[in-house]
Scaffold this active site. Structure first.
Site, short mmCIF file in Angstrom:
data_model
loop_
_atom_site.label_atom_id
_atom_site.label_comp_id
_atom_site.label_asym_id
_atom_site.label_seq_id
_atom_site.Cartn_x
_atom_site.Cartn_y
_atom_site.Cartn_z
CG ASP A 41 -0.28 -0.47 2.50
OD1 ASP A 41 0.96 -0.46 2.58
OD2 ASP A 41 -1.00 -0.85 3.44
CG ASN A 70 -8.90 -1.58 12.21
OD1 ASN A 70 -7.95 -2.20 11.76
ND2 ASN A 70 -9.36 -0.48 11.65
CG HIS A 114 -5.78 -2.22 9.12
ND1 HIS A 114 -5.91 -0.98 9.73
CD2 HIS A 114 -4.45 -2.46 9.10
CE1 HIS A 114 -4.72 -0.52 10.04
NE2 HIS A 114 -3.81 -1.39 9.68
CD GLU A 172 -8.69 0.96 7.90
OE1 GLU A 172 -8.77 0.17 8.86
OE2 GLU A 172 -7.89 1.91 7.90
C1 F6R Z 1 1.51 -1.38 6.21
C2 F6R Z 1 0.22 -2.05 6.32
C3 F6R Z 1 -0.55 -2.07 7.59
C4 F6R Z 1 0.27 -2.40 8.83
C5 F6R Z 1 -0.59 -2.37 10.09
C6 F6R Z 1 0.22 -2.62 11.34
O1 F6R Z 1 2.04 -1.49 4.90
O2 F6R Z 1 -0.19 -2.56 5.36
O3 F6R Z 1 -1.60 -2.99 7.46
O4 F6R Z 1 0.85 -3.66 8.67
O5 F6R Z 1 -1.21 -1.12 10.20
O6 F6R Z 1 1.10 -1.56 11.51
P1 F6R Z 1 2.25 -1.61 12.62
O7 F6R Z 1 3.19 -2.69 12.22
O8 F6R Z 1 2.89 -0.24 12.56
O9 F6R Z 1 1.57 -1.90 13.93
#
Ligand code: F6R
Length: 236
Positions: A67, A136, A138, A143
């Site tokens: 992303d 959450n 994701h 989301e």
């Molecule tokens: C990042 C992504 C997100 C993260 C998620 C966890 O490229 O796709 O889904 O993996 O938000 O983020 P952290 O590792 O910062 O807790």
């Protein structure tokens, strides 16, 4: 699904890097799906170490990231392109032209979504996809919603994700409100999936892996994939 519990972030990172390293050794011209965020930083450091010690060679590897924020150029320190360049790409021997992320600056996001989905397919698909998980549930920027998004698409970030990501920005108003992400369907096409989750993600990981499969917990869809490894840690 394999669930591997490690002691702490350090051990989780070492194990994740071993699995990614094994993929690169087995198939030097593999396609790695990569993630940004706090979870993979330690894994990337271990991969950099292995490359510096001559144990891993990234010269033929291709990477596709999950992303990117909309509206940030690649030289903006908050963009995921910048994160990847600094946390991994510039420190291993991967040719920069082998590294791909969605273009968050594209004029037409629908066209960019189609282009990125086709690009992943044209590389032959993802051999190993690394994932983090949001509080959450994701994955990527998929989301909680009413249906699993099948392909790359633009998303409005939820308030909880904007809050969580604001720790990396000076002001919460600076956090982009839109992003472009692989869809859940894009992610599920990967041959193998590796999810890493710190101790703070314990309850959402349990809900995702043992609860109902529902788009309200996007990571729950991983229960349906044939080759998922989850690495959790007890502390830190
Ligand atoms: C990042 C992504 C997100 C993260 C998620 C966890 O490229 O796709 O889904 O993996 O938000 O983020 P952290 O590792 O910062 O807790």
């Amino acid at each position: 699904m394999r669930i591997l519990e490690t002691k702490n972030y350090e051990e989780m990172s070492a194990l994740a890097a071993d699995i990614i390293g094994a993929q690169v050794l087995l198939k030097p011209r593999c396609v790695l799906g990569l993630a940004t965020g706090s979870s993979p930083i330690g894994t990337y450091q271990k991969l950099i170490e292995a490359c510096r010690q001559g144990r891993l060679d990234f010269s033929q590897v291709r990477t596709v990231n999950l992303d990117e924020y909309c509206g940030l150029t690649g030289d903006n320190p908050q963009s995921y392109r910048y994160f990847m360049d600094h946390q991994l790409f510039s420190q291993v021997n991967i040719p920069r032209e082998n590294t791909f992320l969605p273009d968050g600056m594209a004029q037409d996001m629908e066209e960019e979504s189609r282009r990125y989905e086709a690009l992943v397919a044209s590389l032959g698909g993802v051999d190993l996809q690394l994932l983090g998980i949001g509080h959450n549930g994701h994955i990527g920027f998929n989301e909680p919603t009413d249906s699993f998004p099948p392909t790359v698409h633009q998303v409005e970030l939820t308030e909880s994700t904007i809050q969580a990501n604001s720790r990396l920005f000076d002001r919460i108003e600076d956090v982009p409100t839109q992003a472009i992400t692989m869809g859940v369907g894009t992610i599920l096409k990967a041959d193998k999936i590796l999810l890493i989750a710190g101790a703070d993600k314990k309850s959402i990981v349990e809900e995702a892996l043992y609860g109902k499969v529902t788009p309200q917990v996007p990571a729950s869809v991983l229960q349906l994939h044939r080759d998922v490894t989850v690495i959790t840690c007890r502390e830190g």
